[in-house]
Motif scaffolding. Structure first.
Motif, PDB file in Angstrom:
ATOM      1  N   ALA A  13       0.843  -1.188   0.000  1.00 54.43           N
ATOM      2  CA  ALA A  13       0.000   0.000   0.000  1.00 54.43           C
ATOM      3  C   ALA A  13       0.881   1.243   0.000  1.00 54.43           C
ATOM      4  N   THR A  14       0.305   2.364  -0.410  1.00 55.11           N
ATOM      5  CA  THR A  14       1.041   3.628  -0.356  1.00 55.11           C
ATOM      6  C   THR A  14       1.051   4.147   1.077  1.00 55.11           C
ATOM      7  N   ARG A  15       1.946   5.061   1.374  1.00 53.72           N
ATOM      8  CA  ARG A  15       1.968   5.677   2.709  1.00 53.72           C
ATOM      9  C   ARG A  15       0.636   6.340   3.016  1.00 53.72           C
ATOM     10  N   THR A  16       0.037   6.988   2.027  1.00 53.04           N
ATOM     11  CA  THR A  16      -1.250   7.658   2.226  1.00 53.04           C
ATOM     12  C   THR A  16      -2.342   6.650   2.572  1.00 53.04           C
ATOM     13  N   GLU A  17      -2.375   5.524   1.867  1.00 53.43           N
ATOM     14  CA  GLU A  17      -3.369   4.484   2.159  1.00 53.43           C
ATOM     15  C   GLU A  17      -3.166   3.911   3.561  1.00 53.43           C
ATOM     16  N   ILE A  18      -1.915   3.710   3.946  1.00 51.98           N
ATOM     17  CA  ILE A  18      -1.617   3.194   5.287  1.00 51.98           C
ATOM     18  C   ILE A  18      -2.045   4.206   6.345  1.00 51.98           C
ATOM     19  N   ALA A  19      -1.724   5.479   6.134  1.00 55.51           N
ATOM     20  CA  ALA A  19      -2.108   6.526   7.090  1.00 55.51           C
ATOM     21  C   ALA A  19      -3.624   6.593   7.226  1.00 55.51           C
ATOM     22  N   ASP A  20      -4.356   6.492   6.115  1.00 51.15           N
ATOM     23  CA  ASP A  20      -5.821   6.494   6.167  1.00 51.15           C
ATOM     24  C   ASP A  20      -6.342   5.311   6.982  1.00 51.15           C
ATOM     25  N   ALA A  21      -5.745   4.127   6.766  1.00 51.99           N
ATOM     26  CA  ALA A  21      -6.166   2.931   7.504  1.00 51.99           C
ATOM     27  C   ALA A  21      -5.870   3.074   8.995  1.00 51.99           C
ATOM     28  N   LEU A  22      -4.718   3.660   9.333  1.00 54.45           N
ATOM     29  CA  LEU A  22      -4.373   3.858  10.743  1.00 54.45           C
ATOM     30  C   LEU A  22      -5.293   4.875  11.408  1.00 54.45           C
ATOM     31  N   ARG A  23      -5.669   5.945  10.680  1.00 57.51           N
ATOM     32  CA  ARG A  23      -6.617   6.922  11.239  1.00 57.51           C
ATOM     33  C   ARG A  23      -7.967   6.260  11.504  1.00 57.51           C
ATOM     34  N   ASP A  24      -8.426   5.440  10.563  1.00 55.73           N
ATOM     35  CA  ASP A  24      -9.692   4.718  10.748  1.00 55.73           C
ATOM     36  C   ASP A  24      -9.587   3.771  11.942  1.00 55.73           C
ATOM     37  N   ALA A  25      -8.462   3.049  12.034  1.00 61.72           N
ATOM     38  CA  ALA A  25      -8.256   2.129  13.158  1.00 61.72           C
ATOM     39  C   ALA A  25      -8.243   2.891  14.479  1.00 61.72           C
ATOM     40  N   ALA A  26      -7.604   4.061  14.511  1.00 57.84           N
ATOM     41  CA  ALA A  26      -7.545   4.865  15.737  1.00 57.84           C
ATOM     42  C   ALA A  26      -8.948   5.275  16.176  1.00 57.84           C
ATOM     43  N   ASP A  27      -9.787   5.677  15.225  1.00 59.73           N
ATOM     44  CA  ASP A  27     -11.168   6.046  15.558  1.00 59.73           C
ATOM     45  C   ASP A  27     -11.931   4.860  16.136  1.00 59.73           C
ATOM     46  N   GLN A  28     -11.721   3.687  15.548  1.00 61.50           N
ATOM     47  CA  GLN A  28     -12.407   2.493  16.040  1.00 61.50           C
ATOM     48  C   GLN A  28     -11.926   2.108  17.436  1.00 61.50           C
ATOM     49  N   VAL A  29     -10.603   2.151  17.655  1.00 60.18           N
ATOM     50  CA  VAL A  29     -10.050   1.830  18.981  1.00 60.18           C
ATOM     51  C   VAL A  29     -10.618   2.796  20.013  1.00 60.18           C
ATOM     52  N   GLU A  30     -10.667   4.068  19.673  1.00 64.89           N
ATOM     53  CA  GLU A  30     -11.192   5.065  20.607  1.00 64.89           C
ATOM     54  C   GLU A  30     -12.657   4.793  20.950  1.00 64.89           C
ATOM     55  N   SER A  31     -13.430   4.306  19.980  1.00 60.80           N
ATOM     56  CA  SER A  31     -14.846   3.994  20.229  1.00 60.80           C
ATOM     57  C   SER A  31     -15.012   2.732  21.075  1.00 60.80           C
ATOM     58  N   GLY A  32     -13.985   1.860  21.059  1.00 59.48           N
ATOM     59  CA  GLY A  32     -14.039   0.632  21.840  1.00 59.48           C
ATOM     60  C   GLY A  32     -14.398  -0.602  21.037  1.00 59.48           C
ATOM     61  N   ASP A  33     -14.848  -0.446  19.801  1.00 58.97           N
ATOM     62  CA  ASP A  33     -15.196  -1.585  18.939  1.00 58.97           C
ATOM     63  C   ASP A  33     -14.431  -1.494  17.638  1.00 58.97           C
ATOM     64  N   VAL A  34     -13.711  -2.570  17.293  1.00 62.67           N
ATOM     65  CA  VAL A  34     -12.886  -2.599  16.090  1.00 62.67           C
ATOM     66  C   VAL A  34     -13.439  -3.656  15.135  1.00 62.67           C
ATOM     67  N   ARG A  35     -13.636  -3.251  13.887  1.00 60.92           N
ATOM     68  CA  ARG A  35     -14.129  -4.163  12.843  1.00 60.92           C
ATOM     69  C   ARG A  35     -13.027  -4.362  11.811  1.00 60.92           C
ATOM     70  N   LEU A  36     -12.608  -5.603  11.623  1.00 51.41           N
ATOM     71  CA  LEU A  36     -11.558  -5.957  10.670  1.00 51.41           C
ATOM     72  C   LEU A  36     -12.219  -6.654   9.486  1.00 51.41           C
ATOM     73  N   THR A  37     -11.906  -6.225   8.254  1.00 54.10           N
ATOM     74  CA  THR A  37     -12.568  -6.814   7.092  1.00 54.10           C
ATOM     75  C   THR A  37     -11.609  -7.004   5.927  1.00 54.10           C
ATOM     76  N   THR A  38     -11.893  -8.032   5.152  1.00 55.08           N
ATOM     77  CA  THR A  38     -11.303  -8.234   3.831  1.00 55.08           C
ATOM     78  C   THR A  38     -12.474  -8.491   2.895  1.00 55.08           C
ATOM     79  N   ASP A  39     -12.191  -8.819   1.645  1.00 55.04           N
ATOM     80  CA  ASP A  39     -13.268  -9.133   0.702  1.00 55.04           C
ATOM     81  C   ASP A  39     -14.040 -10.382   1.113  1.00 55.04           C
ATOM     82  N   THR A  40     -13.407 -11.270   1.870  1.00 56.21           N
ATOM     83  CA  THR A  40     -14.029 -12.558   2.196  1.00 56.21           C
ATOM     84  C   THR A  40     -14.222 -12.815   3.683  1.00 56.21           C
ATOM     85  N   GLU A  41     -13.766 -11.906   4.530  1.00 55.38           N
ATOM     86  CA  GLU A  41     -13.767 -12.178   5.964  1.00 55.38           C
ATOM     87  C   GLU A  41     -14.086 -10.913   6.752  1.00 55.38           C
TER      88      GLU A  41
END
Length: 80
Positions: A13-41
């Protein structure tokens, strides 16, 4: 203690894509619920209020080629 991988994904992934994913993950961690997804899982977990947080930067050297690679890991850990 045996390890059981419940979810894993790895992709180029590009640095920008990674940073976007980390920002999304940070928001989820802060909310207390984390959702992990792929195309099949999909996997959801709750993160407690005060888990352990570890940041690790490693330099690894291939014993055959001498090539060096770096790993930057952010890890959140807790017990149930």
């Amino acid at each position: 203690m045996p390890e059981e991988v419940l979810f894993k994904t790895e992709e180029q992934a590009t640095r920008t894509e990674i940073a976007d994913a980390l920002r999304d993950a940070a928001d989820q961690v802060e909310s207390g619920d984390v959702r992990l997804t792929t195309d099949t899982e999909e996997r959801t977990t709750s993160v407690p209020e005060r888990p352990r947080f570890e940041v690790e930067l490693e330099r690894l050297t291939d014993s055959e080629t001498g090539e060096q690679r770096y790993e930057l890991e952010y890890e959140i850990r807790w017990t149930k």
